[in-house]
Design a protein around this motif. Sequence first.
Motif, short mmCIF file in Angstrom:
data_model
loop_
_atom_site.label_atom_id
_atom_site.label_comp_id
_atom_site.label_asym_id
_atom_site.label_seq_id
_atom_site.Cartn_x
_atom_site.Cartn_y
_atom_site.Cartn_z
N ALA A 319 -20.57 -5.02 27.57
CA ALA A 319 -19.64 -4.16 26.83
C ALA A 319 -19.15 -3.04 27.73
O ALA A 319 -19.12 -1.89 27.34
N GLY A 323 -16.52 -0.67 25.86
CA GLY A 323 -16.96 -1.53 24.78
C GLY A 323 -15.88 -2.44 24.23
O GLY A 323 -15.79 -2.64 23.03
N PRO A 325 -14.82 -5.43 22.86
CA PRO A 325 -15.61 -6.58 22.40
C PRO A 325 -14.85 -7.88 22.63
O PRO A 325 -13.68 -7.87 22.97
N SER A 326 -15.56 -8.97 22.43
CA SER A 326 -14.99 -10.26 22.78
C SER A 326 -13.82 -10.62 21.89
O SER A 326 -12.96 -11.37 22.27
N ARG A 330 -13.64 -6.55 15.47
CA ARG A 330 -15.02 -6.21 15.15
C ARG A 330 -14.92 -5.00 14.24
O ARG A 330 -14.11 -4.10 14.50
N ASP A 334 -19.89 -2.74 13.97
CA ASP A 334 -20.09 -3.61 15.13
C ASP A 334 -19.71 -2.88 16.41
O ASP A 334 -20.43 -2.90 17.41
N ARG A 335 -18.55 -2.23 16.37
CA ARG A 335 -18.07 -1.54 17.58
C ARG A 335 -19.05 -0.46 18.01
O ARG A 335 -19.38 -0.35 19.20
N LEU A 338 -22.14 -2.01 19.48
CA LEU A 338 -21.93 -2.59 20.82
C LEU A 338 -21.78 -1.50 21.86
O LEU A 338 -22.21 -1.64 23.00
N GLY A 342 -24.60 -2.37 24.10
CA GLY A 342 -23.91 -3.38 24.92
C GLY A 342 -24.52 -3.55 26.29
O GLY A 342 -24.42 -4.62 26.90
N GLU A 441 -19.13 -13.48 23.01
CA GLU A 441 -19.19 -13.26 21.57
C GLU A 441 -20.56 -13.64 21.03
O GLU A 441 -21.15 -12.94 20.20
N GLU A 444 -22.95 -10.97 22.00
CA GLU A 444 -22.73 -9.79 21.15
C GLU A 444 -23.34 -10.00 19.77
O GLU A 444 -23.98 -9.10 19.22
N ASP A 445 -23.13 -11.18 19.23
CA ASP A 445 -23.70 -11.46 17.90
C ASP A 445 -25.21 -11.32 17.93
O ASP A 445 -25.82 -10.81 17.00
#
Length: 607
Positions: A319, A323, A325-326, A330, A334-335, A338, A342, A441, A444-445
């Motif tokens: 990240a 950050g 994200p993929s 998000r 989530d942001r 991460l 991250g 992704e 990240e999940d």
Amino acid sequence: MRNVVDGLIGEVFALCRENRAGELADYIPELAAVDPDSFSLCIATSDGYVYESGDADTTFTIQSISKPLTYGLALADRGLTAVAEKIDVEPSGEPFNEISLDPVTERPRNPMINAGAIAAASLISGDDPAQRFERLRRCYSRYAGRELTLDDAVYRSEARTGHRNRAIGHMLRSFGIISGDPDAAVDMYFRQCAIGVTCRDLSLMAATLANNGVNPVTHQRALAPELVERVLSVMTTCGMYDAAGDWVTQVGLPAKSGVGGGVLAVLPGQIGIAVYSPRLDAHGNSVRGVQACRELSKRLELHSLNVTRPARWATRPIAAFGGAPSRPRRGPADRDSLEKVGRRARIYELHGDLLFAGTETAVREITDQSGELEAVVVDIRRVDDVSGIAGRMLADLHDDLDRQGCQLALVDPEGLLGHTTSELVPAAGGRVFVDLDAAIEWCEDTLLERHCAGDRLPESITLAEHPLLSALTAEQFDGFAHGLEIRTVNRGETIVRRGDRAAGIFLILAGRVSSTLQGSDGAVHRITTLAPGMTFGEMPMLVDDRFLNDVHADSDVRLAVLPPDRFARLTAEAPGLKVALLEGLAAGAYAQMEAAIRSLAPRGRLG
Ligand code: GLU
């Protein structure tokens, strides 16, 4: 057409042609009958292309260059151990035709001097001398990729005068190195030395060794890979008569020369070099042959001990860049997560050929970091080749990471490591991906599942929750929702195809879709994956064009579709609604563009 390589070789050829030093071998009378100025230089690549200069098709006798070939055949016929009981692999430092054995082992010191070569000739299998020689001739022919023949005049000339070699044969017999008739062994040796070759042939023979034993033109195997290693090793230490040390320092290639004027040199995995020029130096090596190989090695950087750069790698946190994200969508929770965690996931991009050393540094770095890491992406899309040991190291790394609870996402679209994409890496905790985005992704999940306490975005949303519609008034929303078609698509189905007419704006309410392109190689390349809250189809509609990509359902998908005619009518019927929609689409497009630009931001040891 000549290319730059012809030019490079041509320069070396022109330089060496001026050199008229050295004398013809005359102890075999027939060898003194050749044109002393004849000269050729050929380089054969391991895919079978031959660069030729000079008298590439002049035939001369192979002489001692036969020795590694016969040694290879003896190894294949008798096995490493049985041959090692008869012939050592130590450089002798003595002239090639010395009548001596190692005083301690009482064996010939190596197969590149005459004693070792005659012993090797005696080990070739076959029912009778004619059959043994025929096997040997066929073997040499496989290296050259054409039928080679015996030069009868040279053979008879040496057979008449080769008393020293006969003496060696009888010495070998008396020490029990040769068990049969020593004269038959020596005769076989005389014949092998008198096989006629051209410089072009020799270069292909060298390329066959460079190509791990397979002739690069005919694709016929001449020698098993494990024996190629052995033969090249002996050529490296003992191939150039008693000048082997000088040769290794200055040229650095396994090689063999013969008193007929030939020199054969091998750059394993890359090229075979051959020179023919019959004037010899005091060691018995072709003067121009040595000079040409020295020049080529220097100018083309061929020294096999030249320190090359192993695979390189770069790493960055998953990240990085604030950050990004993929996927653009998000949710705030989530942001935030991460942004905070991250750094517990990193991307390692490996480049070049993965050999032991390059893989070692990457594996060491990943292992050093693994205490702080929960997910690792190893991206090998820019790797050209994976050596056996590198594959094993990455598999072991996976097991180690797994034990520490760290997930491994391998980006390996071509299956270089032998896994099928999207399948679990054997053992839990890992997965193989076709593209980097999907791998990121997934990592990240993993982090979000472990660390995100806030509200994760739902896997599906209602129409009212779709960001495109968030700026609409209640009245506009009702007007908009009225003209929509709600569509469900099953996993694996194609929603639109490249070339289809614009079909409206597709709002994703549930599931995942991917837009893909088929490359000229037939492979399907994923361009992007879209999730609930995102849209597709607006571009072809707005620019009045056809779809440029296929769009597939990666899971069961629910869509709301605003057809083109309805969108067009909004201009007259509900201009405010249309402006609001266009603003929403523009905002979404900029968000995606922003994410794309971030993902292209400078790579390397950032963060
Ligand atoms: N037939 C030659 C000999 O044994 C070969 C020598 C060589 O090429 O080194 O004398």
